[in-house]
Enzyme design. Sequence first.
Site, PDB file in Angstrom:
ATOM      1  CE  LYS A   1     118.049  65.913  25.541  1.00  0.00           C
ATOM      2  NZ  LYS A   1     117.797  66.011  26.777  1.00  0.00           N
TER       3      LYS A   1
ATOM      4  N   GLY B   1     113.039  69.238  26.413  1.00  0.00           N
ATOM      5  CA  GLY B   1     111.640  68.793  26.699  1.00  0.00           C
ATOM      6  C   GLY B   1     110.834  70.029  26.812  1.00  0.00           C
TER       7      GLY B   1
END
Length: 438
Positions: free
Chosen positions: A207, A136
């Site tokens: 990720k 994020g």
Amino acid sequence: MNSKALQIGLAGLGTVGTGVYETLCRNNDLLQARTGIPYAVKRVAVRDIHRKRDVEIDPALLTDNWRELVEDPEIDIVIELIGGTDEAHELVKAALNAHKPVVTGNKALLAEYGGELFRLSAETSTPLYFEASCGGGIPIIQSLQNSLVCNHVRRITGIINGTSNYILSSMERKGISYREALDAAQRKGYAEADPTLDVNGWDAAHKALILAMLAYGTPLSPESIAVYGIERVTPVDFHFARELGYNIKLLMVIRHHEESDALELRVQPSFVSRHHMLSNVYGVFNAIAVHGDIVGETIFYGRGAGKNPTASAVLGDVMLAMRERRHPEYHSGFHPYTKQLSLMPLEDTVTPYYVRFQVSDTPGIIATIATELAKFDIGISATMSRGHEDVEETCDLVFLLHACPWGRLCRALAELGERPGIAPHPAVFRIETLNEEA
């Protein structure tokens, strides 16, 4: 100074896309003052141009054909926020081949097609920016590419899924079950109606693959990584973890083993010492620890998801793309340090372990387990037990085991599962020794 405004094409107007568009409009003066570059959003591609939206936007900007962004010669930069993989893959490829820099936050896309897209970016000398794909609002991508560029990365370990971390935090702090914690996360909007990718570990795995490809340059695919989720974590395990000085976190582990030149790559719930900072990351927050040969360990902490943190990461990339579009001599393409590493088989990975057996409370049961473990050359560092209130003459028997290969432990546990008085399928957690040098 070139005063011509750069033109931006935005594909996707969902939660993050809306945040990006709103900020580009609301903070236009601020962003232009800080970059010295005027800009405008020229086109926004959406799936349904007639859908009612939460953001005010000129209908003339909308199109339901993303190819208009790529084919418009006046559009300088393309932002891909449509999600998914197939259509996004086609969009990003087309934009790079048209020499239009691309900003994306699409972790699934990069996990599946990252190797191909990074090569295309380098071949076309066209930047591909992807800060929002990992963590994020945490600036981990730019840090690896720039601030830590002089380091050989020995290890990257982190908590990179806010939903699973919120669930585990609730279980640890409130003593509630996995199901109760998941229901609470859904009520608060921290978990999707279908939370599968978050709780089964695959969001974190996507990720991890991106960070591994970035740090080592080795082409990887989803089949490269071992993934276990949090669905089987219980309050009993949190009880023992607390007694032993640990917390339970869903961790990604990326580790380069110099002696074998192999890459260890896995995601699983793990025991983390309460003395380590990662143990104290709670709620929807993320944290990523990077160990470099020069800098040592650095830790990046912040909100790992949500409209505004992710939009912030996207916009940071957009500003960088604008500078490099205006001054292309400062961009050299995406050139990770490329080293063809082998992948370490999961059965060869080594850590200490926590193993919780459900056993009959009978004499000699500890000796039976210890003898079987010794046969496989697995040492024991500690034992604990707790009786079952609801089932008489049974108990949970915990063993802390010295470091050994995962495959050896699995063979020992398979044999123990056939012994009378020992339930098959014990709870097993790796104990991550994060304070040791990589």
